[in-house]
Design an enzyme around this catalytic site. Structure first.
Site, PDB file in Angstrom:
ATOM      1  N   ARG A 165     -11.949   6.868 -31.879  1.00  0.00           N
ATOM      2  CA  ARG A 165     -13.261   6.411 -32.246  1.00  0.00           C
ATOM      3  C   ARG A 165     -14.294   5.899 -30.989  1.00  0.00           C
ATOM      4  NH1 ARG A 165     -11.412   9.980 -34.705  1.00  0.00           N
ATOM      5  NH2 ARG A 165     -11.538   9.737 -36.634  1.00  0.00           N
ATOM      6  N   SER A 239     -16.656   6.552 -42.443  1.00  0.00           N
ATOM      7  CA  SER A 239     -15.722   5.884 -42.726  1.00  0.00           C
ATOM      8  C   SER A 239     -15.814   4.501 -42.170  1.00  0.00           C
ATOM      9  CB  SER A 239     -14.118   5.704 -42.148  1.00  0.00           C
ATOM     10  OG  SER A 239     -13.772   7.050 -42.364  1.00  0.00           O
ATOM     11  N   GLU A 335     -16.588   1.222 -37.636  1.00  0.00           N
ATOM     12  CA  GLU A 335     -16.667   2.297 -37.343  1.00  0.00           C
ATOM     13  C   GLU A 335     -18.305   2.842 -37.505  1.00  0.00           C
ATOM     14  OE1 GLU A 335     -14.565   5.646 -38.360  1.00  0.00           O
ATOM     15  OE2 GLU A 335     -15.787   7.324 -37.915  1.00  0.00           O
TER      16      GLU A 335
HETATM   17  C1  LIG Z   1     -20.084  12.338 -45.006  1.00  0.00           C
HETATM   18  C2  LIG Z   1     -19.629  11.553 -43.665  1.00  0.00           C
HETATM   19  C3  LIG Z   1     -18.368  12.153 -43.023  1.00  0.00           C
HETATM   20  C4  LIG Z   1     -17.830  11.930 -41.836  1.00  0.00           C
HETATM   21  N1  LIG Z   1     -16.936  11.921 -41.606  1.00  0.00           N
HETATM   22  C5  LIG Z   1     -16.239  12.001 -40.100  1.00  0.00           C
HETATM   23  C6  LIG Z   1     -15.055  12.208 -39.811  1.00  0.00           C
HETATM   24  O1  LIG Z   1     -14.590  12.774 -40.416  1.00  0.00           O
HETATM   25  N2  LIG Z   1     -14.633  12.002 -38.124  1.00  0.00           N
HETATM   26  C7  LIG Z   1     -15.544  11.150 -37.373  1.00  0.00           C
HETATM   27  O2  LIG Z   1     -14.982  11.220 -35.942  1.00  0.00           O
HETATM   28  N3  LIG Z   1     -16.795  11.124 -37.894  1.00  0.00           N
HETATM   29  C8  LIG Z   1     -17.272  11.065 -39.133  1.00  0.00           C
HETATM   30  N4  LIG Z   1     -18.581  10.796 -39.777  1.00  0.00           N
HETATM   31  C9  LIG Z   1     -19.483   9.828 -38.641  1.00  0.00           C
HETATM   32  C10 LIG Z   1     -20.745  10.927 -38.047  1.00  0.00           C
HETATM   33  O3  LIG Z   1     -20.697  11.580 -39.148  1.00  0.00           O
HETATM   34  C11 LIG Z   1     -20.240  10.982 -36.709  1.00  0.00           C
HETATM   35  O4  LIG Z   1     -19.525  10.010 -35.993  1.00  0.00           O
HETATM   36  C12 LIG Z   1     -21.394  11.463 -35.542  1.00  0.00           C
HETATM   37  O5  LIG Z   1     -20.765  11.841 -34.360  1.00  0.00           O
HETATM   38  C13 LIG Z   1     -22.448  10.890 -35.828  1.00  0.00           C
HETATM   39  O6  LIG Z   1     -23.659  11.945 -35.084  1.00  0.00           O
HETATM   40  P1  LIG Z   1     -25.013  11.886 -35.601  1.00  0.00           P
HETATM   41  O7  LIG Z   1     -26.283  12.545 -34.744  1.00  0.00           O
HETATM   42  O8  LIG Z   1     -24.968  11.379 -36.803  1.00  0.00           O
HETATM   43  O9  LIG Z   1     -25.601  10.287 -34.807  1.00  0.00           O
HETATM   44  P2  LIG Z   1     -26.081   9.208 -35.225  1.00  0.00           P
HETATM   45  O10 LIG Z   1     -25.889   8.408 -36.452  1.00  0.00           O
HETATM   46  O11 LIG Z   1     -27.785   8.745 -35.102  1.00  0.00           O
HETATM   47  O12 LIG Z   1     -26.067   7.799 -33.826  1.00  0.00           O
HETATM   48  C14 LIG Z   1     -25.090   7.582 -33.699  1.00  0.00           C
HETATM   49  C15 LIG Z   1     -25.016   6.131 -32.242  1.00  0.00           C
HETATM   50  O13 LIG Z   1     -24.736   7.409 -31.290  1.00  0.00           O
HETATM   51  C16 LIG Z   1     -26.188   7.220 -30.354  1.00  0.00           C
HETATM   52  N5  LIG Z   1     -27.005   8.572 -29.907  1.00  0.00           N
HETATM   53  C17 LIG Z   1     -26.861   9.633 -31.100  1.00  0.00           C
HETATM   54  N6  LIG Z   1     -27.297  10.614 -29.945  1.00  0.00           N
HETATM   55  C18 LIG Z   1     -27.331  10.764 -28.607  1.00  0.00           C
HETATM   56  C19 LIG Z   1     -27.732  10.853 -28.141  1.00  0.00           C
HETATM   57  N7  LIG Z   1     -27.640  12.232 -27.450  1.00  0.00           N
HETATM   58  N8  LIG Z   1     -27.294  10.299 -26.342  1.00  0.00           N
HETATM   59  C20 LIG Z   1     -26.651   8.714 -26.177  1.00  0.00           C
HETATM   60  N9  LIG Z   1     -26.915   8.503 -27.397  1.00  0.00           N
HETATM   61  C21 LIG Z   1     -27.169   8.503 -29.185  1.00  0.00           C
HETATM   62  C22 LIG Z   1     -27.172   6.229 -31.523  1.00  0.00           C
HETATM   63  O14 LIG Z   1     -28.228   5.434 -30.819  1.00  0.00           O
HETATM   64  C23 LIG Z   1     -26.167   6.104 -32.513  1.00  0.00           C
HETATM   65  O15 LIG Z   1     -26.403   4.611 -31.672  1.00  0.00           O
HETATM   66  C24 LIG Z   1     -19.697  10.819 -41.432  1.00  0.00           C
HETATM   67  C25 LIG Z   1     -19.992  10.573 -41.689  1.00  0.00           C
HETATM   68  C26 LIG Z   1     -20.750  10.667 -42.300  1.00  0.00           C
HETATM   69  C27 LIG Z   1     -21.819  10.100 -43.561  1.00  0.00           C
END
Ligand SMILES: Cc1cc2nc3c(=O)[nH]c(=O)nc-3n(C[C@H](O)[C@H](O)[C@H](O)COP(=O)(O)OP(=O)(O)OC[C@H]3O[C@@H](n4cnc5c(N)ncnc54)[C@H](O)[C@@H]3O)c2cc1C
Length: 339
Positions: A165, A239, A335
Site C-alpha cells: 500500500r 480498509s 491507509e
Molecule cells: C469499498 C472499498 C473497497 C476497497 N478495497 C480496496 C482493496 O481491496 N485494495 C486496495 O488497494 N484498495 C481498496 N480500496 C481503496 C481504493 O479503492 C483505492 O485506493 C483506489 O485506488 C483509490 O482510487 P480513487 O480514484 O478513488 O482515488 P482518490 O480517493 O480520488 O485519491 C486517493 C489519493 O490519490 C491522489 N490521486 C488520485 N488520483 C491521482 C492522480 N491521477 N494523480 C495524482 N494523485 C492522484 C488523491 O489526491 C488522493 O491523495 C477500497 C475502497 C473502498 C471504498
C-alpha cells in the site's frame, strides 16, 4: 479551457459521503487541460487537490479551494506478442471498468483486482492489492505531469518504489505529480492465482476445477460483495488502516497472551498481523456513535451513517489507533489519505 464548477458539494465525489465543498471544481480530460488548470490555480495562489473516484480519501476540511477532478479516458492496446498484451489506460478510467474490458478480451492478470473502487490513475498511488495480487505485478509504467515544472515524465515499475500500500507518490514525491496514464502488461496465456483461501472455496463450491479469468473475477466480486459494505449504502473508504508489520520477538510475546493472533510471515523475517483483528479485540467492531462507527462485519472499515464530518471520522480513527497501541503496543497507520 477546462470546465469549472463553483461552490460544489463533494458528497457524491467521495465514497465516505463527506459533505465538504469545492470552492472551484475543475474537470480535466486531457494533459492540456491539466496544465491550464494548474496554471490557473497558480494565478489564484491555490494548491490543487487532485481527486479521482474519492474512494481512498477522508475529507476533513469544510471546504477545499481548488479541486481538480480527473476525467482522462481511453484504453488502448499499444503492443502485443504471442504471450502478452500491453495497454495504456487514461488515468480517469474507472478501475473496475478497465478490469472488465481486459477480461472480455481474454487478457489476464487483473482478475483478482476486480471491483476495487476508484480510478486507474490512483491505483499506483498505494499499489492497490487484493486476493494475493498487487498492481505492481502487472504494472509496466506510468506517465505523469510535474505540478511544478509542468513537464511530462515516465515512471517505470522500479521508479514507483512499490511496497505494501505504498509507492513513491505517497512518500518522497507526495503531491508533486498528476498521474495521467498507466501502462499494464497482461497475459494471453493465463496463470490464474487462486491461492487465496476464499477464492478457491467459492470456485470449489461451484464445482469449478480449472477456472477461467472470468470465473476468478466473478468469484472475487462475489466475495467482495458479501464482505465489504457498499459505499452506495453506507459511506466508507474500504480498509481504513494498513496491516502492521511487527518484529518477531514482539509477535512471540503477544502470542503468549493471544494464542489466536493471526499472522503472515514476511520475507524480511518480520510478521504481518491483521489490523482488523487487533481493532476487534479492542472492542470496536460494530460500535456506533451518532453518525460514525466501525462496521459490524469488518472492524477495519470505519463508516459514515449519513451526516458525519470528516473530522469526526478522523477523531474516531485516532481513538481506534490509540486503543490498539495501548493493548498491543502496535502502531497502526491509516491507509486512507486524510486530507
Ligand atoms: C469499498 C472499498 C473497497 C476497497 N478495497 C480496496 C482493496 O481491496 N485494495 C486496495 O488497494 N484498495 C481498496 N480500496 C481503496 C481504493 O479503492 C483505492 O485506493 C483506489 O485506488 C483509490 O482510487 P480513487 O480514484 O478513488 O482515488 P482518490 O480517493 O480520488 O485519491 C486517493 C489519493 O490519490 C491522489 N490521486 C488520485 N488520483 C491521482 C492522480 N491521477 N494523480 C495524482 N494523485 C492522484 C488523491 O489526491 C488522493 O491523495 C477500497 C475502497 C473502498 C471504498
Amino acid at each position: 479551457m477546462p470546465h469549472i464548477l463553483k461552490q460544489t458539494s463533494l458528497k457524491k465525489f467521495n465514497t465516505f459521503g463527506i459533505d465538504s465543498v469545492a470552492s472551484q471544481l475543475v474537470e480535466v480530460s486531457n494533459n492540456q487541460e491539466i496544465k491550464e488548470a494548474i496554471r490557473l490555480g497558480r494565478e489564484l495562489n491555490l494548491t490543487p487537490f487532485i481527486l479521482g473516484g474519492g474512494s481512498n480519501v477522508l475529507l476533513t476540511l469544510p471546504s477545499y479551494p481548488f479541486v481538480i477532478l480527473n476525467k482522462l479516458k481511453g484504453i488502448k492496446k499499444i503492443a502485443e506478442d504471442d504471450d502478452f498484451v500491453w495497454i495504456k489506460v487514461g488515468a480517469g478510467e474507472v478501475w473496475h471498468d478497465m478490469v472488465l474490458h481486459c477480461i472480455d478480451r481474454g487478457w489476464g492478470g487483473v482478475e483478482n483486482l476486480s471491483l476495487i473502487p476508484g480510478t486507474v490513475g490512483a491505483a499506483p498511488m498505494q499499489n492497490i492489492g487484493a486476493y494475493g495480487v498487487e498492481i505492481k505485478d502487472i504494472f509496466e509504467s506510468l506517465e505523469a505531469i510535474d505540478l511544478e515544472s509542468l513537464e511530462e515524465k515516465d515512471f517505470s515499475n522500479s521508479d514507483c518504489k512499490f511496497g505494501y500500500r505504498e509507492s513513491v507518490f505517497k512518500n518522497e514525491l507526495k503531491g508533486k505529480y498528476f498521474i495521467t496514464s498507466v501502462q499494464l502488461k497482461l497475459a494471453k496465456k493465463h496463470v490464474v492465482n487462486t491461492n487465496y483461501g476464499a477464492i478457491s472455496e467459492v470456485l470449489n463450491s461451484e464445482g469449478i476445477g480449472i477456472p477461467t479469468i472470468k470465473q476468478v473475477s466473478d468469484a472475487v466480486i462475489k466475495i467482495r460483495q458479501s464482505k465489504l459494505p457498499d459505499p452506495k449504502d453506507i459511506g466508507n473508504a474500504g480498509s481504513f488502516f494498513k496491516n502492521p508489520v511487527i518484529d518477531v520477538d514482539h509477535f512471540v510475546e503477544l502470542k503468549k497472551s493471544y494464542p489466536d493472533l493471526p499472522s503472515y510471515a514476511q520475507p524480511d523475517g518480520r510478521v504481518k498481523v491483521p489490523a482488523g483483528w487487533l481493532i476487534e479485540q479492542c472492542g470496536w467492531k460494530g460500535c456506533k456513535e451518532g453518525e460514525i462507527g466501525v462496521h459490524k462485519n469488518q472492524a477495519l472499515v470505519l463508516v459514515n451513517y449519513g451526516q458525519a464530518t470528516g473530522d469526526e471520522i478522523a477523531n474516531l480513527s485516532s481513538r481506534v489507533k490509540a486503543s490498539v497501541m495501548e493493548k498491543f503496543k502496535i502502531e497502526i497507520s491509516a491507509e486512507v489519505n486524510i486530507i
